[in-house]
Design an enzyme around this catalytic site. Sequence first.
Site, PDB file in Angstrom:
ATOM      1  N   TYR A  98       0.807  -1.224   0.000  1.00 32.86           N
ATOM      2  CA  TYR A  98       0.000   0.000   0.000  1.00 32.86           C
ATOM      3  C   TYR A  98       0.843   1.278   0.000  1.00 32.86           C
ATOM      4  CZ  TYR A  98      -3.091   3.695   1.568  1.00 32.86           C
ATOM      5  OH  TYR A  98      -3.757   4.882   1.662  1.00 32.86           O
TER       6      TYR A  98
ATOM      7  N   ASP B  46      -8.574  -3.595  -0.735  1.00 36.18           N
ATOM      8  CA  ASP B  46      -9.728  -2.775  -1.107  1.00 36.18           C
ATOM      9  C   ASP B  46      -9.291  -1.525  -1.869  1.00 36.18           C
ATOM     10  OD1 ASP B  46      -8.754  -2.517   1.739  1.00 36.18           O
ATOM     11  OD2 ASP B  46      -9.734  -0.579   1.509  1.00 36.18           O
TER      12      ASP B  46
ATOM     13  N   LYS C 213     -11.194  -9.496   5.783  1.00 33.98           N
ATOM     14  CA  LYS C 213     -11.700  -8.151   6.088  1.00 33.98           C
ATOM     15  C   LYS C 213     -12.516  -7.660   4.900  1.00 33.98           C
ATOM     16  CE  LYS C 213     -11.021  -3.726   7.823  1.00 33.98           C
ATOM     17  NZ  LYS C 213      -9.753  -3.044   7.642  1.00 33.98           N
TER      18      LYS C 213
END
Lengths: 525, 251
Positions: free
Chosen positions: A265, A300, A372
């Site tokens: 990320y 995500d 998640k």
Amino acid sequence: MTGKLDLDPVLVARARELARRAGRPVVELARGHTTVSVERAVLRLAGVVGADPDGIPWVNRLVEAVVADVGLGHGVALPVFDALVREQSADVTLLAQKAAAGSVRFQVPAGRAATAARRAARKAVAAGIRRIDRRRVERDRLVKRYGDPPRRPWIYLIVATGDIYEDIPQAQAAARAGADVIAVIRSTGQSLLDYVPEGATREGFAGTYATQENFRLMRAALDVSSKELGRYVRLTNYASGLCMPEMATLAGLERLDMMLNDSMYGILFRDINPVRTFVDQRFSRQVHARAGIIINTGEDNYLTTADAVDEAHTVTVSQLLNEYFAHEAGLADWQLGLGHAFEINPEVPESLRLELAHALLARELFPDAPLKWMPPTKHMTGDVFRGNLLDGFFNLVGALTGQGILLVGMMTEAVVTPWLSDRDIALQNVRYVLGAAGGLAEDFVPASGGFIQQRANRVLGEAVDLLERIGDQSLLTAIAEGTFGIMKRPADRGKGLDGVARHEAGYYNPATEILEQSRPEEVRR
Amino acid sequence: MTGGSVVRPYGDTTGDGMVQVSFTLPVPHDKRAEGAAVQLANKMGVDPALLVHAKPIGDGFTFFVVYGRVNHLVDLSAVRVVERDFPLLSAKEVNAVVKRRLRRKLSVVGACIGTDAHTVGIDAILNVKGIAGEKGLEYYRELSVTNLGAQVSVPELVEAARVARADAVLVSQVVTQRDAHLHNTREMSAAFREAMPAARRPLLIVGGPRFDESQAGELGVDRIFGRGTTPGEVASYLVHALITGRKAAVA
């Protein structure tokens, strides 16, 4: 279990093998380098606390002083503890203060001095790791006393006022309203700070600074809530950005229960140097493994930048890489909150079936991980009525596919930071869906050879193709060439590169040594 | 035009004036709380107010939904709006225009200049992460973004702009002690003026929470963006100022 998607076990094994092949050179790279933040984390474990009058932590000042004298490549443990032995002192923080004033000279010890420094460093760091171990035992005891949430998924809710003293009552109210996990969003830009702020903080930009004191205050408040509610309420923060190893360490010391911790990320979305990130990642994951912290990965995010249908396979690839890096660092499956999200444009025909296929694919690929599940954000338009319906469908997919951690979607996403009433309505939505359809996973078996099975198998196939392409180059090259998202991130660019050093001969890091000697399962017994 | 320019809200019949509002009051739910909600609705001009939903939330809060007839009128002829002087485009549209009309990547160089270490603003606009759900300029395929980060000197910025053949330079200034943001901006625009002929000079844009958006001319820059600006607005402005607006002016 043969599974609901009829996935080809040979292809699944192939995907894992390719992920391992792509990840291994990165692990080798991480083993041969250190960073200023890794070294600061070591000093925190060794007991350096507090900050100078300008708010710069003593760990930063001490690492700077050591680097100025002998560079970073030997690690700071030997030079610092050598100086401590010479000063005949046991107080590392005091040494940091003296070093900042310029009254201590550092050297890389040799011979007997090196042995003495090594022993002293290991002893001090071991004491810090024992504190983390005690916090883990304490968590186990509290979970046993108060109990886990009565069902899965666990309900995960965010607070973010910027003021820790405002966050606390909001978090407690959220817990009372049904939240099992509270996440305190960090202030915008904290990920790019190369130091961890100190003390309780009362102002932040769109979030609250992550500090050790803020961690402590919130954990203590949620312990009160856990007792009141008769279930252990978990606390989450972020091990990301330039201070990732220190964040993981502070989380372990203050008994946080989950940390956001994604392998790529920072590189892709924050333009942090790839080498810095991978080195920091590995250390932070070793700490999380030891501390019994569940990590949440950030897949995500890919879907908020790229198309959620076309790029669905990049999520699978990233999950496989995150799994490899996590296992390598000693994390167990129950600690892998691999991420994915409900981000398909609702105007796309059969969007719900596509979501079900993707969510079920993650479930079946990682059967023992507490996945998640992230709510829609990209297609939340400000039409709060439609948004509430979309969140209802998101909750339904979460229930049908047995997700582990459900981040509660807000119909006011992209409008305002959630109001008290927004949160209440969103939780009501979750409670209704889980209450009405929580057990529907049992009945939900996609038709053999039908749309959902076909779609899931296709995404897995595309993921394997992408992993093959990465394997032909290397993960660092793939990142440099923009394989993930559309960002090109070369290994010699990005923020934080100047805080990376290759290990010199005789590099010593007592924390890594201890963390690699005993794996968490052994610690438990 | 029928019946002039005065309108009122529409529920299910013309002129019924019906609206629906929801709000929370910091009082526990009881009869008095409901009365308080009706009183608030009345003061908002909703009369009669029909309290259709009241629910306790948290400790000492109650959430209400009220339907009712609002007695205010709207005079359309008196509506004044400040129009943006450029159209707001989606990322897709920005990319399409750049690709079709510029036929190369549009080069953007960004930095925080002076001693300002607050990269929050420039990162919100440039980083893929973006802000408020909008992706930053790095996300735009047809933009080539160089983010120099914080504490960049003006000569470094000019040189970087030259190397990157910048079409636009974005500067963020958060710190405003002793008007540092104004001094820095003037220094920056003067340096570009000195270093490059007008035709070659990139578009100069500054942003920060304390700028007055009307001061662009005075500070020697092409545009100022204030608090709450999103990457999409900046990208749309770039396309307008460098491509669509410019062509139109020539034609």
